[in-house]
Design a protein around this motif. Sequence first.
Motif, PDB file in Angstrom:
ATOM      1  N   VAL A  36      53.452  48.111  49.278  1.00 48.88           N
ATOM      2  CA  VAL A  36      52.426  48.941  48.663  1.00 48.88           C
ATOM      3  C   VAL A  36      51.246  48.056  48.284  1.00 48.88           C
ATOM      4  N   VAL A  37      50.051  48.522  48.595  1.00 43.42           N
ATOM      5  CA  VAL A  37      48.830  47.843  48.144  1.00 43.42           C
ATOM      6  C   VAL A  37      48.264  48.633  46.971  1.00 43.42           C
ATOM      7  N   ALA A  38      48.191  47.993  45.814  1.00 50.29           N
ATOM      8  CA  ALA A  38      47.674  48.627  44.598  1.00 50.29           C
ATOM      9  C   ALA A  38      46.215  48.232  44.393  1.00 50.29           C
ATOM     10  N   CYS A  39      45.418  49.193  43.917  1.00 51.59           N
ATOM     11  CA  CYS A  39      43.979  48.986  43.708  1.00 51.59           C
ATOM     12  C   CYS A  39      43.595  49.532  42.339  1.00 51.59           C
ATOM     13  N   PRO A  40      44.059  48.907  41.255  1.00 56.07           N
ATOM     14  CA  PRO A  40      43.885  49.524  39.932  1.00 56.07           C
ATOM     15  C   PRO A  40      42.447  49.729  39.503  1.00 56.07           C
ATOM     16  N   ARG A  41      41.527  48.828  39.825  1.00 57.69           N
ATOM     17  CA  ARG A  41      40.134  49.030  39.402  1.00 57.69           C
ATOM     18  C   ARG A  41      39.521  50.235  40.087  1.00 57.69           C
ATOM     19  N   SER A  42      39.830  50.410  41.362  1.00 55.61           N
ATOM     20  CA  SER A  42      39.323  51.579  42.082  1.00 55.61           C
ATOM     21  C   SER A  42      39.873  52.861  41.489  1.00 55.61           C
ATOM     22  N   ASN A  43      41.169  52.874  41.206  1.00 58.33           N
ATOM     23  CA  ASN A  43      41.789  54.072  40.634  1.00 58.33           C
ATOM     24  C   ASN A  43      41.181  54.420  39.289  1.00 58.33           C
ATOM     25  N   ALA A  44      40.860  53.404  38.494  1.00 61.82           N
ATOM     26  CA  ALA A  44      40.204  53.651  37.212  1.00 61.82           C
ATOM     27  C   ALA A  44      38.799  54.200  37.418  1.00 61.82           C
ATOM     28  N   ALA A  45      38.086  53.651  38.405  1.00 57.96           N
ATOM     29  CA  ALA A  45      36.715  54.075  38.647  1.00 57.96           C
ATOM     30  C   ALA A  45      36.640  55.525  39.111  1.00 57.96           C
ATOM     31  N   THR A  46      37.642  55.962  39.867  1.00 53.09           N
ATOM     32  CA  THR A  46      37.628  57.334  40.381  1.00 53.09           C
ATOM     33  C   THR A  46      38.419  58.291  39.497  1.00 53.09           C
ATOM     34  N   ASN A  47      38.961  57.768  38.402  1.00 56.21           N
ATOM     35  CA  ASN A  47      39.610  58.600  37.378  1.00 56.21           C
ATOM     36  C   ASN A  47      40.806  59.381  37.925  1.00 56.21           C
ATOM     37  N   VAL A  48      41.578  58.730  38.805  1.00 56.81           N
ATOM     38  CA  VAL A  48      42.769  59.388  39.351  1.00 56.81           C
ATOM     39  C   VAL A  48      44.044  58.948  38.633  1.00 56.81           C
ATOM     40  N   GLY A  49      43.917  58.026  37.698  1.00 50.53           N
ATOM     41  CA  GLY A  49      45.081  57.459  37.037  1.00 50.53           C
ATOM     42  C   GLY A  49      45.231  55.994  37.391  1.00 50.53           C
ATOM     43  N   LEU A  50      46.304  55.382  36.915  1.00 49.78           N
ATOM     44  CA  LEU A  50      46.548  53.968  37.177  1.00 49.78           C
ATOM     45  C   LEU A  50      47.946  53.789  37.753  1.00 49.78           C
ATOM     46  N   PRO A  51      48.107  52.895  38.708  1.00 55.58           N
ATOM     47  CA  PRO A  51      49.434  52.683  39.287  1.00 55.58           C
ATOM     48  C   PRO A  51      50.361  52.011  38.288  1.00 55.58           C
ATOM     49  N   ASP A  52      51.636  52.342  38.363  1.00 55.01           N
ATOM     50  CA  ASP A  52      52.654  51.664  37.567  1.00 55.01           C
ATOM     51  C   ASP A  52      53.057  50.415  38.339  1.00 55.01           C
TER      52      ASP A  52
END
Length: 343
Positions: A224-240
């Motif tokens: 799995v490739v995680a992209c936490p900053r992107s997820n925060a920027a698009t407001n979809v949540g954050l990966p565990d």
Amino acid sequence: MTGGATGSLAGTILRGREFEPVEGRVVFEDGEIASVEETAVDSDRVVFPAFVNAHTHIGDSIAKEAGEGLTLEELVAPPDGLKHRLLREASPEELVAAMERTLAYMAQAGTAAHLEFREGGVAGVEAIERAGANAPVESVVFGRETVAAMERADGFGASGANDGDFARERTATRRAGKPFGIHAGEVDASDVHAALDLDPDFVVHMVHAEPIHLDRVADGDVPVVACPRSNAATNVGLPDIEALHEATTVALGTDNVMLNAPSMFREMEWAAKLSDLPARDVLAMATANGADVADLNCGVIEPGRAAKLVAVDGGSRNLDGVRDVVRGVVRRATVDDVDRVVL
């Protein structure tokens, strides 16, 4: 920054997959690490493997910080999300020049390679080939939209199982002996099972991974490739990130340049501070794990590996006084601390 370099770097070397700090020097010849010598040296440098950015969209370099207030779908969903409209409007020359600047920044910031999901079919693949012709950063390109793009590229990068049926593209990619990656679980969990049904070589995001999904990636050994900053920027949540790490190999990516600077220093800091994982595990996500996903011979400092290295100044105003050098690199270091990059 050089290619096929010969020389050495002295300081505290973060050696091997455990990133063991040893005082000494890395010796490299013709672009390959020859040895790691443990010896007393007079240097404040901390030397570690250059980064592998495991998920990017650098065509977005033409649209940095565009689309404030838009949803993820409005920003990037094919075929008419904002970025796709801007990509269509840009001339080939504008697109290539913007990607050249991004690749130059990535090199400056210590990135040896990136895994690029490249929009625009064959023309998009050709554009990044032109942009990277003189760049020291290796672009591992996943063509999108057509089988022909995959055939021209290093693999195929699918947008997501809710966007279409990628069975034909998956079959063609397998026959070509190339890797297949796909976005999954970014907005919600509705596309995860269908994405995993395609037997991908890796999946991107998994923000909304549920226990059954984690079991499937574990059973299938799917990175799995995680992209936490992107997820925060698009407001979809954050990966565990901890749960993903327990299930499978996790690499880090910076995702769309329109949303984030492609700095792996920033991505590591986010991943470290969103989890309780040891700093060594997070550093691996930014280096060795991404190299494993793309089957690259970098990401680890040991003999026989490619000499792709970053040295930060441990005596900089930012890093002076750091007691744990691995934590310092992962949680505190920035591009401003970079003393030397060998690519």
